[in-house]
Design an enzyme around this catalytic site. Structure first.
Site, short mmCIF file in Angstrom:
data_model
loop_
_atom_site.label_atom_id
_atom_site.label_comp_id
_atom_site.label_asym_id
_atom_site.label_seq_id
_atom_site.Cartn_x
_atom_site.Cartn_y
_atom_site.Cartn_z
N ARG A 20 0.81 -1.22 0.00
CA ARG A 20 0.00 0.00 0.00
C ARG A 20 0.84 1.27 0.00
O ARG A 20 0.31 2.36 0.08
CB ARG A 20 -0.92 -0.01 1.22
CG ARG A 20 -2.00 -1.11 1.16
CD ARG A 20 -2.75 -1.23 2.45
NE ARG A 20 -3.86 -2.17 2.35
CZ ARG A 20 -4.49 -2.69 3.40
NH1 ARG A 20 -4.11 -2.36 4.62
NH2 ARG A 20 -5.49 -3.54 3.23
N CYS A 83 12.61 -13.99 -8.67
CA CYS A 83 12.01 -14.46 -7.41
C CYS A 83 12.99 -15.22 -6.53
O CYS A 83 12.70 -15.48 -5.36
CB CYS A 83 10.79 -15.31 -7.70
SG CYS A 83 9.50 -14.43 -8.60
N GLY A 116 -1.32 -5.48 -7.40
CA GLY A 116 -1.73 -6.17 -8.62
C GLY A 116 -0.69 -7.15 -9.12
O GLY A 116 0.39 -7.30 -8.55
N CYS A 213 -2.90 -18.59 -5.79
CA CYS A 213 -1.85 -17.73 -6.34
C CYS A 213 -1.29 -16.85 -5.23
O CYS A 213 -2.04 -16.32 -4.40
CB CYS A 213 -2.41 -16.84 -7.44
SG CYS A 213 -3.27 -17.71 -8.77
N CYS A 214 0.02 -16.65 -5.22
CA CYS A 214 0.62 -15.79 -4.21
C CYS A 214 0.28 -14.34 -4.48
O CYS A 214 0.12 -13.93 -5.63
CB CYS A 214 2.14 -15.98 -4.17
SG CYS A 214 3.01 -15.36 -5.63
#
Length: 437
Positions: A20, A83, A116, A213-214
Site C-alpha cells: 500500500r 524471485c 496487482g 496464487c501468491c
C-alpha cells in the site's frame, strides 16, 4: 584447502503486508537486519560483507538500508535474480564465508511492490522471459491472464495431462498452505479456507483460482552467516544451524521443449536438488520440513517431483497420502508458503531460511515440526535461477532466544533499544541516518 563450514547464527524478518506504499523499503530493511543482529547477539560492526537482494528498487538500495546501521566501509553488493533474489543473496554471503574471505556476513532482502499482478517494467527492450513465452504461446496459445500465471498454470496442466493429477490436487495444496499460515504471525494472510472456497474463488488461469496464487507483498528478511571459529568465539554453538549444502542452477534446453512441465524451470530444480543432496550426504528421505516456492499451487505440485520427494510423475500421491503436512512424511510450507505468507520477491528466500532456522531451533510454536534434523529450502526465479539449500541441526540444543521474546512466535516491531544493540559504534554513524525509532 577445504571450504569453511558455514552456519546461520541470526535470522529476522518483518511481517509481510499488502503493498500500500505506507512503509518504505528502508524501514522494512532496517527492521529485518536489526532483528537478525539481535538474534545473533551481534552489532553491525561484526559484519564484514553484505549481499542485499531486491527487484523493484534503484541501484545501491542495499547501501541505503544498511547505512542506517553504520557506514563501516564493508563490501556491499546488490543482487537481482527475479524471485530467487533472496536466496541468491544468501548464496553470496555463504560463499564469502566458505571461501575464507570473511568470518561473518549478512544477506538482506527487501521489497516494496506495486499492487496487482506482476508485469514487465520496461517496454522498450527485450523481455528476459521472451524465450519461454514464444514456445508456450505457440503450443498453448495466449490469454490476457497474468504472464506468470500462464507459465505455471500451463506447466500444471501439462503435468495433469501427463501423469493424472487433477485440479483438486492443486486446490488441496492451497488449502494446506492457508491452513498452515493461520499459525504464522508474519503471514500476510492467516485465514483458513475450505477446499470448496478455494475452488470457487475467482479464476485466474486454467485450473488456478485466486486463492491458489501468491499475492504481491511488501517486507524484508535477513540472515547472518559465519564460520565455525566465529560460532565458538561468540558462544553461539547452541543456536547455530549449519548449511549442509547449497546449490544454484539455471535452465537447461529442456525449458524450451514442447513439454509444458519444463516451462516453469523444473529441470534446473532437478539439477540443483540432486547436487545439493549429494553434497549434504543425505537423501530426500532424511528431510523433515521443506519451505518450497509455491508462487502458484501448480508449482508446488511440480516441485515435489523435481526435488525427488516423490517418484517421477507421482507428485499427486504425496497429497493423497497426507505426506505433505503435519502427521505425514514431510511438512511442506509450515509458514503458509508464498500463497498465504506473501511474496516480496527480494525477501522470500531469506524468509524461507528464517522459518527453517526457527523450526530447527524448536521456536515455531503452534506450527512446530517435531524432531527436525534436516530442512530443505527451494527458491526459484523464472528466467531463470533456482537455489536449493539444505540445513542441518548439528549441535543446536533448544536454545533460549537472545532477544526479550521468541521471534518465531511473535512478529514484534523493533524498538530503539533493539536498534542501539544492533547499530555500529557512534563514530561510524552519520547524523543523516539517525534512527527515528
Amino acid at each position: 584447502m577445504a571450504p569453511e563450514r558455514v552456519f546461520v547464527i541470526g535470522v529476522g524478518m518483518s511481517k509481510f503486508i499488502k503493498p500500500r506504499g505506507k512503509v518504505d523499503y528502508t524501514e522494512f530493511g532496517l527492521e529485518a537486519s536489526v532483528k537478525a543482529l539481535n538474534d545473533a547477539g551481534l552489532s553491525y560492526d561484526d559484519i564484514q560483507f553484505a549481499a542485499c537482494g531486491y527487484v523493484f528498487a534503484d541501484s545501491t538500495a542495499g547501501q541505503r538500508v544498511l547505512y542506517q546501521l553504520g557506514m563501516t566501509q564493508i563490501p556491499i553488493i546488490n543482487v537481482n535474480n527475479n524471485c530467487s533474489t533472496g536466496s541468491t543473496a544468501l548464496l553470496q554471503a555463504r560463499n564469502a564465508v566458505a571461501s575464507g574471505s570473511v568470518e561473518c556476513a549478512m544477506a538482506l532482502g527487501f521489497e516494496r511492490m506495486a499492487s496487482g499482478s506482476l508485469g514487465a517494467v520496461f517496454s522498450d527492450r527485450t523481455n528476459p522471459l521472451d524465450h519461454v513465452g514464444t514456445v508456450m504461446f505457440s503450443e498453448r496459445g495466449a490469454t490476457n491472464a497474468p504472464y506468470a500465471a500462464q507459465i505455471f498454470g500451463n506447466a500444471g496442466i501439462a503435468y495433469m495431462e501427463k501423469h493424472g493429477a487433477t485440479p483438486r490436487h492443486l486446490a488441496k495444496i492451497a488449502e494446506k498452505n492457508h491452513r498452515h499460515s493461520s499459525n504464522n504471525p508474519y503471514s500476510q494472510f492467516q485465514t483458513i479456507y475450505t477446499l470448496e472456497e478455494i475452488e470457487e474463488s475467482p479464476n485466474v488461469f486454467g485450473p488456478l483460482t485466486k486463492l491458489q496464487c501468491c499475492p504481491t507483498s511488501d517486507g524484508a528478511g535477513c540472515v547472518i552467516v559465519c564460520n565455525e571459529s566465529f560460532v565458538v568465539k561468540h558462544g553461539l554453538v547452541d543456536q547455530a544451524v549449519e548449511i549442509a549444502s547449497q546449490v544454484m542452477a539455471t535452465d537447461s534446453p529442456r525449458m524450451l521443449s514442447k513439454d509444458g512441465i519444463e516451462w516453469a524451470g523444473s529441470d534446473m530444480t532437478r539439477r540443483a536438488a540432486s547436487e545439493a543432496f549429494k553434497k549434504a550426504g543425505i537423501t530426500p528421505n532424511d528431510v523433515q520440513v521443506v519451505e518450497l516456492h509455491d508462487c502458484f499451487s501448480a508449482n508446488e505440485l511440480l516441485t515435489y517431483d523435481a526435488l525427488g520427494l516423490t517418484p517421477p510423475g507421482k507428485a499427486h500421491t504425496l497429497i493423497d497420502s497426507g505426506d505433505n503436512t503435519y502427521g505425514g512424511k514431510y511438512v511442506i510450507n509450515p509458514s503458509g508458503g508464498l500463497i498465504s505468507k506473501g511474496h516480496p520477491l527480494g525477501a522470500t528466500g531469506l524468509a524461507q531460511c528464517t522459518e527453517l532456522v526457527w523450526q530447527i531451533r524448536g521456536w515455531a510454536g503452534d506450527r512446530q515440526v517435531p524432531n527436525v534434523e534436516y530442512a530443505l529450502q527451494h527458491n526459484v526465479g523464472l528466467g531463470g535461477a533456482v537455489v536449493i539449500t539444505i540445513y542441518k541441526r548439528g549441535q543446536v540444543n533448544q536454545p533460549k532466544p537472545l532477544t526479550r521474546y521468541n521471534p518465531g512466535c511473535e512478529a514484534r516491531y523493533i524498538t530503539r533499544e533493539d536498534f542501539e544493540k544492533a547499530a555500529s559504534k557512534p563514530e561510524n554513524r552519520a547524523a543523516f541516518f539517525e534512527s527515528k525509532l
